[in-house]
Design a protein around this motif. Structure first.
Motif, PDB file in Angstrom:
ATOM      1  N   ALA A  76       0.933  -1.232  -0.235  1.00  0.00           N
ATOM      2  CA  ALA A  76       0.434   0.126  -0.042  1.00  0.00           C
ATOM      3  C   ALA A  76       0.841   1.385   0.230  1.00  0.00           C
ATOM      4  O   ALA A  76       2.265   0.717   0.373  1.00  0.00           O
ATOM      5  CB  ALA A  76      -0.830  -0.059   1.208  1.00  0.00           C
ATOM      6  N   ASN A  77       0.097   2.339  -0.129  1.00  0.00           N
ATOM      7  CA  ASN A  77       1.139   3.637  -0.091  1.00  0.00           C
ATOM      8  C   ASN A  77       1.472   4.061   1.369  1.00  0.00           C
ATOM      9  O   ASN A  77      -0.548   4.336   1.883  1.00  0.00           O
ATOM     10  CB  ASN A  77       0.633   4.753  -0.929  1.00  0.00           C
ATOM     11  CG  ASN A  77       0.383   4.417  -2.952  1.00  0.00           C
ATOM     12  OD1 ASN A  77       1.308   3.765  -3.359  1.00  0.00           O
ATOM     13  ND2 ASN A  77      -0.939   4.167  -3.193  1.00  0.00           N
ATOM     14  N   TYR A  78       1.933   4.796   1.207  1.00  0.00           N
ATOM     15  CA  TYR A  78       1.955   5.000   2.787  1.00  0.00           C
ATOM     16  C   TYR A  78       2.161   7.170   3.056  1.00  0.00           C
ATOM     17  O   TYR A  78       2.924   7.034   2.185  1.00  0.00           O
ATOM     18  CB  TYR A  78       2.480   4.640   3.686  1.00  0.00           C
ATOM     19  CG  TYR A  78       3.523   4.760   5.309  1.00  0.00           C
ATOM     20  CD1 TYR A  78       1.901   4.826   5.856  1.00  0.00           C
ATOM     21  CD2 TYR A  78       4.287   5.871   5.868  1.00  0.00           C
ATOM     22  CE1 TYR A  78       2.031   5.218   7.384  1.00  0.00           C
ATOM     23  CE2 TYR A  78       4.234   6.587   7.466  1.00  0.00           C
ATOM     24  CZ  TYR A  78       3.215   5.859   7.958  1.00  0.00           C
ATOM     25  OH  TYR A  78       3.284   6.753   9.042  1.00  0.00           O
ATOM     26  N   LYS A  79       1.085   7.250   4.128  1.00  0.00           N
ATOM     27  CA  LYS A  79       1.652   8.338   4.056  1.00  0.00           C
ATOM     28  C   LYS A  79       2.154   8.884   6.008  1.00  0.00           C
ATOM     29  O   LYS A  79       0.773   8.626   6.439  1.00  0.00           O
ATOM     30  CB  LYS A  79       0.715   9.267   3.369  1.00  0.00           C
ATOM     31  CG  LYS A  79       0.634  11.794   3.481  1.00  0.00           C
ATOM     32  CD  LYS A  79      -0.113  11.942   2.656  1.00  0.00           C
ATOM     33  CE  LYS A  79      -0.580  13.407   2.268  1.00  0.00           C
ATOM     34  NZ  LYS A  79      -1.267  14.607   1.576  1.00  0.00           N
ATOM     35  N   SER A  80       2.410   9.584   5.678  1.00  0.00           N
ATOM     36  CA  SER A  80       3.049  10.195   7.255  1.00  0.00           C
ATOM     37  C   SER A  80       2.562  11.621   8.267  1.00  0.00           C
ATOM     38  O   SER A  80       2.340  12.655   6.969  1.00  0.00           O
ATOM     39  CB  SER A  80       4.281   9.793   8.271  1.00  0.00           C
ATOM     40  OG  SER A  80       5.406  10.308   7.199  1.00  0.00           O
ATOM     41  N   PHE A  81       1.581  11.809   9.125  1.00  0.00           N
ATOM     42  CA  PHE A  81       1.457  12.900   9.454  1.00  0.00           C
ATOM     43  C   PHE A  81       2.535  13.207  11.372  1.00  0.00           C
ATOM     44  O   PHE A  81       2.873  12.173  11.684  1.00  0.00           O
ATOM     45  CB  PHE A  81       0.083  13.202  10.069  1.00  0.00           C
ATOM     46  CG  PHE A  81      -1.114  13.360   8.761  1.00  0.00           C
ATOM     47  CD1 PHE A  81      -1.332  14.569   7.827  1.00  0.00           C
ATOM     48  CD2 PHE A  81      -0.653  11.714   8.012  1.00  0.00           C
ATOM     49  CE1 PHE A  81      -1.841  14.536   6.688  1.00  0.00           C
ATOM     50  CE2 PHE A  81      -1.949  12.045   6.667  1.00  0.00           C
ATOM     51  CZ  PHE A  81      -2.044  12.888   6.512  1.00  0.00           C
ATOM     52  N   ASP A  82       2.492  14.720  11.699  1.00  0.00           N
ATOM     53  CA  ASP A  82       3.280  14.694  12.763  1.00  0.00           C
ATOM     54  C   ASP A  82       1.697  14.618  14.147  1.00  0.00           C
ATOM     55  O   ASP A  82       2.326  14.562  15.066  1.00  0.00           O
ATOM     56  CB  ASP A  82       2.919  16.648  12.768  1.00  0.00           C
ATOM     57  CG  ASP A  82       4.453  16.557  11.961  1.00  0.00           C
ATOM     58  OD1 ASP A  82       5.252  16.049  11.350  1.00  0.00           O
ATOM     59  OD2 ASP A  82       4.568  17.993  11.302  1.00  0.00           O
ATOM     60  N   THR A  83       0.125  14.616  13.370  1.00  0.00           N
ATOM     61  CA  THR A  83      -0.440  14.424  14.924  1.00  0.00           C
ATOM     62  C   THR A  83      -1.322  13.410  14.476  1.00  0.00           C
ATOM     63  O   THR A  83      -1.734  13.146  12.843  1.00  0.00           O
ATOM     64  CB  THR A  83      -0.725  15.481  14.844  1.00  0.00           C
ATOM     65  OG1 THR A  83      -1.949  15.862  13.972  1.00  0.00           O
ATOM     66  CG2 THR A  83      -0.098  17.022  15.613  1.00  0.00           C
ATOM     67  N   GLU A  84      -1.498  12.337  14.990  1.00  0.00           N
ATOM     68  CA  GLU A  84      -2.610  11.348  15.348  1.00  0.00           C
ATOM     69  C   GLU A  84      -3.726  11.835  13.950  1.00  0.00           C
ATOM     70  O   GLU A  84      -4.203  11.193  13.449  1.00  0.00           O
ATOM     71  CB  GLU A  84      -3.285  10.456  16.147  1.00  0.00           C
ATOM     72  CG  GLU A  84      -3.054  10.911  17.201  1.00  0.00           C
ATOM     73  CD  GLU A  84      -2.136  11.710  17.817  1.00  0.00           C
ATOM     74  OE1 GLU A  84      -1.458  12.772  18.139  1.00  0.00           O
ATOM     75  OE2 GLU A  84      -1.899  10.329  18.969  1.00  0.00           O
ATOM     76  N   THR A  85      -4.518  13.446  14.762  1.00  0.00           N
ATOM     77  CA  THR A  85      -5.859  14.106  14.639  1.00  0.00           C
ATOM     78  C   THR A  85      -5.436  13.850  13.274  1.00  0.00           C
ATOM     79  O   THR A  85      -6.504  14.031  12.084  1.00  0.00           O
ATOM     80  CB  THR A  85      -5.578  14.826  15.836  1.00  0.00           C
ATOM     81  OG1 THR A  85      -6.200  14.061  17.044  1.00  0.00           O
ATOM     82  CG2 THR A  85      -7.557  15.816  15.317  1.00  0.00           C
ATOM     83  N   ASP A  86      -4.657  14.470  12.807  1.00  0.00           N
ATOM     84  CA  ASP A  86      -4.569  15.267  11.618  1.00  0.00           C
ATOM     85  C   ASP A  86      -4.029  13.688  10.587  1.00  0.00           C
ATOM     86  O   ASP A  86      -4.522  13.831   9.506  1.00  0.00           O
ATOM     87  CB  ASP A  86      -3.163  15.607  11.046  1.00  0.00           C
ATOM     88  CG  ASP A  86      -3.177  17.405  11.456  1.00  0.00           C
ATOM     89  OD1 ASP A  86      -4.774  17.901  11.879  1.00  0.00           O
ATOM     90  OD2 ASP A  86      -2.249  17.876  11.956  1.00  0.00           O
ATOM     91  N   ALA A  87      -3.782  12.744  10.847  1.00  0.00           N
ATOM     92  CA  ALA A  87      -4.374  11.668  10.204  1.00  0.00           C
ATOM     93  C   ALA A  87      -5.661  11.770   9.904  1.00  0.00           C
ATOM     94  O   ALA A  87      -5.945  10.250   9.172  1.00  0.00           O
ATOM     95  CB  ALA A  87      -3.556  10.502  10.544  1.00  0.00           C
ATOM     96  N   ALA A  88      -5.698  11.243  11.322  1.00  0.00           N
ATOM     97  CA  ALA A  88      -7.214  10.705  11.064  1.00  0.00           C
ATOM     98  C   ALA A  88      -8.537  11.565  10.187  1.00  0.00           C
ATOM     99  O   ALA A  88      -9.233  10.612   9.816  1.00  0.00           O
ATOM    100  CB  ALA A  88      -8.001  10.657  12.797  1.00  0.00           C
TER     101      ALA A  88
END
Length: 272
Positions: free
Chosen positions: A172-184
């Motif tokens: 799968a493609n993967y993308k990270s975020f600085d906070t879990e809320t932004d990712a959700a």
């Protein structure tokens, strides 16, 4: 001759015992526990935003399950509780450079981290789960179904959620975020397929914002104990922490705090 040998053996044994005792005293003096007591404050490294472990309320105060546990620890020491908020990926370097005394940031105990720092006994056991965009309901029935190039998985930078996504869903493609809320929110807004993250956060986010927009693969597919991290070579501090946790879990305080943060949502009023 036998008396001379016996006397010599006795002298050597006493010398060894004295040397070992002196080493123990020196080690105790170097303990972080000793530094905390002299300073009169316990500096706890946290990463506010990990519900319900450490968060910032509408008045700018740090609250949460682990915040309360750390307050109890400072109280047991008779020192001031000082939360030090920082990005999660910088929290181990902060510990190793003595900017904090202990990591109380919902950190998963794993072998890689354990090569850098020591951990006390776990404060709680959690695991990785996935919240998935509603458009994929019926098509995705297991986290394994997300292992395809047609899907984009998100998580928080530097977490075991990120590690699990990369290890278990490599296609799968993967993308990270600085906070879990932004990712959700990326999943909620349809810009990503799913978020892999700890059960407590995903369960709360799903309950509050997921209705009609997300579905929840709530059965954990990893085993992850969360623990407090300290610098290596400090047996006195580890001994204190493990005995403190044992006491906390057997005198009713732990159960009371667990119910406050995991079985009740009254704390959400402080966030709005």
């Amino acid at each position: 001759m036998k008396k001379v040998c016996l006397l010599l053996t006795l002298v050597l044994a006493l010398g060894f015992a004295f040397s070992a005792n002196a080493s123990d005293i020196d080690l105790a003096k170097k303990s972080t526990l000793n530094s905390i007591m002299k300073r009169g404050e316990l500096r706890c490294g946290i990463d506010s935003g990990y519900m319900p472990f450490e968060m910032t309320d509408k008045n700018g105060q740090f609250i949460g399950f682990e915040i309360d546990l750390a307050r109890e620890m400072a109280k047991a020491m008779g020192v001031k509780f000082v939360p030090v908020n920082m990005a999660f990926d910088g929290i181990i370097p902060a510990l190793l450079t003595d900017k904090i005394d202990i990591i109380t940031a919902g950190m998963t105990v794993n072998s890689k981290r354990n090569l850098q720092i020591n951990f006390a006994d776990p404060i709680i056991i959690v695991g990785q789960t996935a919240i998935v965009n509603k458009k994929l309901e019926g098509k995705i029935k297991s986290y394994k179904d997300l292992n395809s190039p047609e899907y984009t998985i998100v998580s928080k930078l530097g977490t075991t959620g990120e590690q699990a996504a990369k290890r278990l869903l490599p296609k799968a493609n993967y993308k990270s975020f600085d906070t879990e809320t932004d990712a959700a929110l990326e999943v909620l807004n349809g810009k990503a397929s799913a978020m892999v993250y700890d059960l407590p956060f995903n369960a709360i986010f799903m309950a509050e914002q997921g209705n009609g927009k997300l579905f929840f693969l709530e059965k954990p597919f990893t085993y992850e104990p969360l623990g407090w991290g300290i610098r290596k070579g400090d047996p006195d501090f580890i001994n204190f922490l493990n005995n403190f946790l044992r006491q906390l879990k057997n005198d009713g305080r732990y159960d009371k705090l667990y119910a406050k943060w995991f079985k009740n949502t009254d704390w959400r009023k402080k966030m709005q």
